[in-house]
Design a protein around this motif. Sequence first.
Motif, short mmCIF file in Angstrom:
data_model
loop_
_atom_site.label_atom_id
_atom_site.label_comp_id
_atom_site.label_asym_id
_atom_site.label_seq_id
_atom_site.Cartn_x
_atom_site.Cartn_y
_atom_site.Cartn_z
N LYS A 29 0.83 -1.21 0.00
CA LYS A 29 0.00 0.00 0.00
C LYS A 29 0.86 1.26 0.00
O LYS A 29 0.38 2.33 -0.33
CB LYS A 29 -0.90 0.03 1.24
N TRP A 30 2.10 1.16 0.46
CA TRP A 30 3.01 2.30 0.51
C TRP A 30 4.43 1.78 0.50
O TRP A 30 4.68 0.60 0.67
CB TRP A 30 2.76 3.17 1.75
N GLY A 31 5.38 2.67 0.32
CA GLY A 31 6.80 2.33 0.42
C GLY A 31 7.38 1.80 -0.87
O GLY A 31 6.70 1.64 -1.88
N LYS A 32 8.68 1.52 -0.81
CA LYS A 32 9.44 1.09 -1.99
C LYS A 32 9.67 -0.42 -2.02
O LYS A 32 10.00 -0.97 -3.07
CB LYS A 32 10.80 1.80 -2.00
N GLY A 66 14.80 9.09 19.56
CA GLY A 66 14.42 7.68 19.59
C GLY A 66 13.80 7.28 20.91
O GLY A 66 12.78 6.58 20.96
N ILE A 67 14.38 7.73 22.01
CA ILE A 67 13.86 7.40 23.33
C ILE A 67 12.47 8.02 23.52
O ILE A 67 11.54 7.36 24.01
CB ILE A 67 14.84 7.85 24.43
N LEU A 68 12.32 9.27 23.09
CA LEU A 68 11.00 9.92 23.18
C LEU A 68 9.98 9.21 22.30
O LEU A 68 8.81 9.05 22.68
CB LEU A 68 11.11 11.40 22.81
N THR A 69 10.39 8.76 21.12
CA THR A 69 9.49 8.03 20.22
C THR A 69 9.04 6.72 20.85
O THR A 69 7.86 6.38 20.80
CB THR A 69 10.18 7.77 18.86
N LYS A 70 9.98 6.01 21.47
CA LYS A 70 9.63 4.75 22.15
C LYS A 70 8.59 5.01 23.24
O LYS A 70 7.59 4.29 23.34
CB LYS A 70 10.88 4.11 22.76
N ILE A 71 8.81 6.04 24.03
CA ILE A 71 7.88 6.38 25.12
C ILE A 71 6.51 6.75 24.54
O ILE A 71 5.48 6.29 25.04
CB ILE A 71 8.46 7.52 25.98
N MET A 84 8.84 5.79 7.40
CA MET A 84 9.79 6.28 8.40
C MET A 84 11.20 5.83 8.04
O MET A 84 11.40 4.70 7.59
CB MET A 84 9.39 5.71 9.76
N PRO A 85 12.20 6.69 8.21
CA PRO A 85 13.57 6.29 7.87
C PRO A 85 14.05 5.15 8.78
O PRO A 85 13.57 4.99 9.90
CB PRO A 85 14.40 7.55 8.10
#
Length: 153
Positions: A29-32, A66-71, A84-85
């Motif tokens: 549906k998305w991405g390469k 990264g830590i904030l994203t995990k939280i 997402m990269p």
Amino acid sequence: MVKKSLHDRIYFEEIVNRISNLTENSPGKWGKMNVCQMMRHCNYVLQVPQKKIMLPDINIIFQMIGILTKIEIQIFNNGIPKNMPTFQKLIVNFECDFDEEKQSLLKTLEEYRINFNNKNLSNLHVLFGKMEEKDWGFLEYKHLDHHLKQFNV
């Protein structure tokens, strides 16, 4: 709100069944990535907590993000954003064999389960920081779920 985890047998089997439902022609549906490349990518990601793939160090700013994203993912139980990269080491942009990749992913998933049961998962991720078993189970489930949805299973 249910937080699914690969460490829960029900959700582990759900993921196995969804992988089993992939076909060589499953459309993205998305991405390469095509479906085969996605399975190889997921295989690589599952090898990180098993200490089979070591990711390169990143700068402190990216570590904090990264830590904030995990939280955030854990608090809000939200999904992984599309496109997402990722680490260069985890990118698959070459052709591969569908049947081989499916079997290999299922094998790596079972090895992950064994390493979890033996309390042999890494306690650190270069992007997400300190990792407990519950973190791995939750984030690995989220990652697999993200890519399986990408291919309609």
